[in-house]
Design a protein around this motif. Structure first.
Motif, PDB file in Angstrom:
ATOM      1  N   UNK A  47       0.836  -1.200   0.000  1.00 39.65           N
ATOM      2  CA  UNK A  47       0.000   0.000   0.000  1.00 39.65           C
ATOM      3  C   UNK A  47       0.870   1.250   0.000  1.00 39.65           C
ATOM      4  N   UNK A  48       0.259   2.380  -0.324  1.00 36.69           N
ATOM      5  CA  UNK A  48       0.981   3.653  -0.370  1.00 36.69           C
ATOM      6  C   UNK A  48       0.763   4.494   0.895  1.00 36.69           C
ATOM      7  N   UNK A  49       0.057   3.945   1.880  1.00 34.42           N
ATOM      8  CA  UNK A  49      -0.293   4.685   3.093  1.00 34.42           C
ATOM      9  C   UNK A  49       0.923   5.337   3.733  1.00 34.42           C
ATOM     10  N   UNK A  50       2.014   4.568   3.876  1.00 37.23           N
ATOM     11  CA  UNK A  50       3.206   5.052   4.568  1.00 37.23           C
ATOM     12  C   UNK A  50       4.384   5.256   3.616  1.00 37.23           C
ATOM     13  N   UNK A  51       4.077   5.700   2.399  1.00 38.26           N
ATOM     14  CA  UNK A  51       5.128   6.080   1.450  1.00 38.26           C
ATOM     15  C   UNK A  51       6.030   7.133   2.102  1.00 38.26           C
ATOM     16  N   UNK A  52       7.273   7.207   1.681  1.00 38.48           N
ATOM     17  CA  UNK A  52       8.227   8.161   2.242  1.00 38.48           C
ATOM     18  C   UNK A  52       7.659   9.576   2.300  1.00 38.48           C
ATOM     19  N   UNK A  53       6.891   9.962   1.292  1.00 40.22           N
ATOM     20  CA  UNK A  53       6.371  11.327   1.203  1.00 40.22           C
ATOM     21  C   UNK A  53       5.030  11.529   1.906  1.00 40.22           C
ATOM     22  N   UNK A  54       4.513  10.510   2.574  1.00 37.05           N
ATOM     23  CA  UNK A  54       3.217  10.633   3.245  1.00 37.05           C
ATOM     24  C   UNK A  54       3.281  11.609   4.414  1.00 37.05           C
ATOM     25  N   UNK A  55       2.214  12.402   4.566  1.00 39.53           N
ATOM     26  CA  UNK A  55       2.121  13.330   5.701  1.00 39.53           C
ATOM     27  C   UNK A  55       2.047  12.601   7.039  1.00 39.53           C
ATOM     28  N   UNK A  56       1.742  11.314   7.023  1.00 39.65           N
ATOM     29  CA  UNK A  56       1.637  10.561   8.279  1.00 39.65           C
ATOM     30  C   UNK A  56       2.969  10.509   9.030  1.00 39.65           C
ATOM     31  N   UNK A  57       4.077  10.705   8.326  1.00 40.75           N
ATOM     32  CA  UNK A  57       5.383  10.708   8.988  1.00 40.75           C
ATOM     33  C   UNK A  57       5.646  12.014   9.732  1.00 40.75           C
ATOM     34  N   UNK A  58       5.025  13.095   9.282  1.00 40.41           N
ATOM     35  CA  UNK A  58       5.323  14.399   9.874  1.00 40.41           C
ATOM     36  C   UNK A  58       4.218  14.940  10.778  1.00 40.41           C
ATOM     37  N   UNK A  59       2.989  14.428  10.644  1.00 44.47           N
ATOM     38  CA  UNK A  59       1.908  14.993  11.460  1.00 44.47           C
ATOM     39  C   UNK A  59       1.683  14.198  12.741  1.00 44.47           C
ATOM     40  N   UNK A  60       0.805  14.708  13.575  1.00 38.46           N
ATOM     41  CA  UNK A  60       0.442  14.047  14.830  1.00 38.46           C
ATOM     42  C   UNK A  60      -1.025  13.621  14.778  1.00 38.46           C
ATOM     43  N   UNK A  61      -1.340  12.871  13.743  1.00 33.73           N
ATOM     44  CA  UNK A  61      -2.689  12.336  13.554  1.00 33.73           C
ATOM     45  C   UNK A  61      -2.618  10.822  13.527  1.00 33.73           C
ATOM     46  N   UNK A  62      -3.534  10.191  14.230  1.00 33.97           N
ATOM     47  CA  UNK A  62      -3.527   8.733  14.215  1.00 33.97           C
ATOM     48  C   UNK A  62      -4.175   8.211  12.935  1.00 33.97           C
ATOM     49  N   UNK A  63      -3.984   6.934  12.693  1.00 33.74           N
ATOM     50  CA  UNK A  63      -4.561   6.274  11.528  1.00 33.74           C
ATOM     51  C   UNK A  63      -5.031   4.891  11.937  1.00 33.74           C
ATOM     52  N   UNK A  64      -6.315   4.614  11.815  1.00 31.62           N
ATOM     53  CA  UNK A  64      -6.895   3.294  12.102  1.00 31.62           C
ATOM     54  C   UNK A  64      -6.476   2.760  13.473  1.00 31.62           C
ATOM     55  N   UNK A  65      -6.984   3.383  14.529  1.00 29.80           N
ATOM     56  CA  UNK A  65      -6.639   2.980  15.898  1.00 29.80           C
ATOM     57  C   UNK A  65      -6.931   1.509  16.179  1.00 29.80           C
ATOM     58  N   UNK A  66      -7.960   0.962  15.553  1.00 30.64           N
ATOM     59  CA  UNK A  66      -8.303  -0.444  15.808  1.00 30.64           C
ATOM     60  C   UNK A  66      -7.179  -1.389  15.422  1.00 30.64           C
ATOM     61  N   UNK A  67      -6.320  -0.972  14.499  1.00 33.20           N
ATOM     62  CA  UNK A  67      -5.198  -1.817  14.108  1.00 33.20           C
ATOM     63  C   UNK A  67      -4.184  -2.013  15.214  1.00 33.20           C
ATOM     64  N   UNK A  68      -4.246  -1.183  16.259  1.00 26.37           N
ATOM     65  CA  UNK A  68      -3.344  -1.338  17.396  1.00 26.37           C
ATOM     66  C   UNK A  68      -3.748  -2.437  18.352  1.00 26.37           C
TER      67      UNK A  68
END
Length: 206
Positions: A47-68
């Motif tokens: 998947x492309x969710x956590x590609x190097x350029x994804x904002x998920x690396x720099x922001x403080x937002x969670x993603x799919x908490x149930x996966x934890x």
């Protein structure tokens, strides 16, 4: 995190700043030494969710908490522990098929976000052979269009990393442009020929 001493992984409620969430804390030695280990991220190399350029690396937002809450499966997640949990060790795992291998980085930081979000290179103590053992630095990249990894190692058949075209790691991107964002991309005179291995990746801290 308050949890009974146990060798079994179990759900625990984490209070991280203003966030409260239930995660599966990993106890005992599943491959990284005795727990407990707090999950931070899970990513699917297909998947492309956590590609190097994804904002998920720099922001403080969670993603799919149930996966934890679901352990070493194929659900992707980014938990508040990414920016709210200090640590002295990072456990990295990759699953290819049904086989999981783990390595440990001895690294102290206020959070994984503090190591990655600024985009600045931070060296790790792991050598090339250790990274290869996973399937085989943080913010590792050559020139802008070439191989890069948020956590991992890049390589080149030439005597420099300016035009790196191989990588092993988490949150990867760059040349060669494939859909592989976690795993191994080896091109041009790789040790074991050209490879494109997409892995399910797991990041935990202690």
């Amino acid at each position: 995190m308050l949890i009974r001493k146990s060798s079994e992984s179990q759900l625990a409620t984490l209070i991280l700043g203003s966030h409260q969430t239930s995660v599966l804390c990993h106890m005992g030695d599943f491959g990284c030494g005795d727990g407990g280990w707090t999950p931070v991220m899970k990513m699917n190399g297909n998947e492309q969710t956590f590609h190097f350029n994804s904002d998920l690396w720099s922001n403080k937002k969670n993603f799919n908490l149930d996966g934890g809450k679901t352990g070493f499966d194929s659900q992707e997640t980014k938990l508040p522990s990414y920016w709210n949990t200090s640590f002295s060790k990072i456990c990295l795992g990759m699953k290819i098929g049904q086989h999981i291998k783990f390595i440990v980085i001895n690294q102290q930081a206020n959070s994984l976000h503090s190591l990655i979000a600024d985009g600045v290179y931070h060296a790790t103590s792991l050598g090339r052979d250790t990274w290869k053992s996973l399937i085989g630095g943080f913010n590792v990249e050559g020139n802008i269009d070439y191989s890069k990894a948020r956590i991992g190692i890049i390589g080149n058949e030439q005597g420099n990393c300016d035009s790196a075209d191989s990588r092993i790691g988490f949150g990867t991107g760059g040349y060669p442009e494939t859909r592989n964002t976690c795993g191994n991309e080896a091109k041009h005179e790789g040790d074991n020929d050209n490879k494109q291995i997409r892995a399910m990746g797991y990041i935990l801290v202690q």
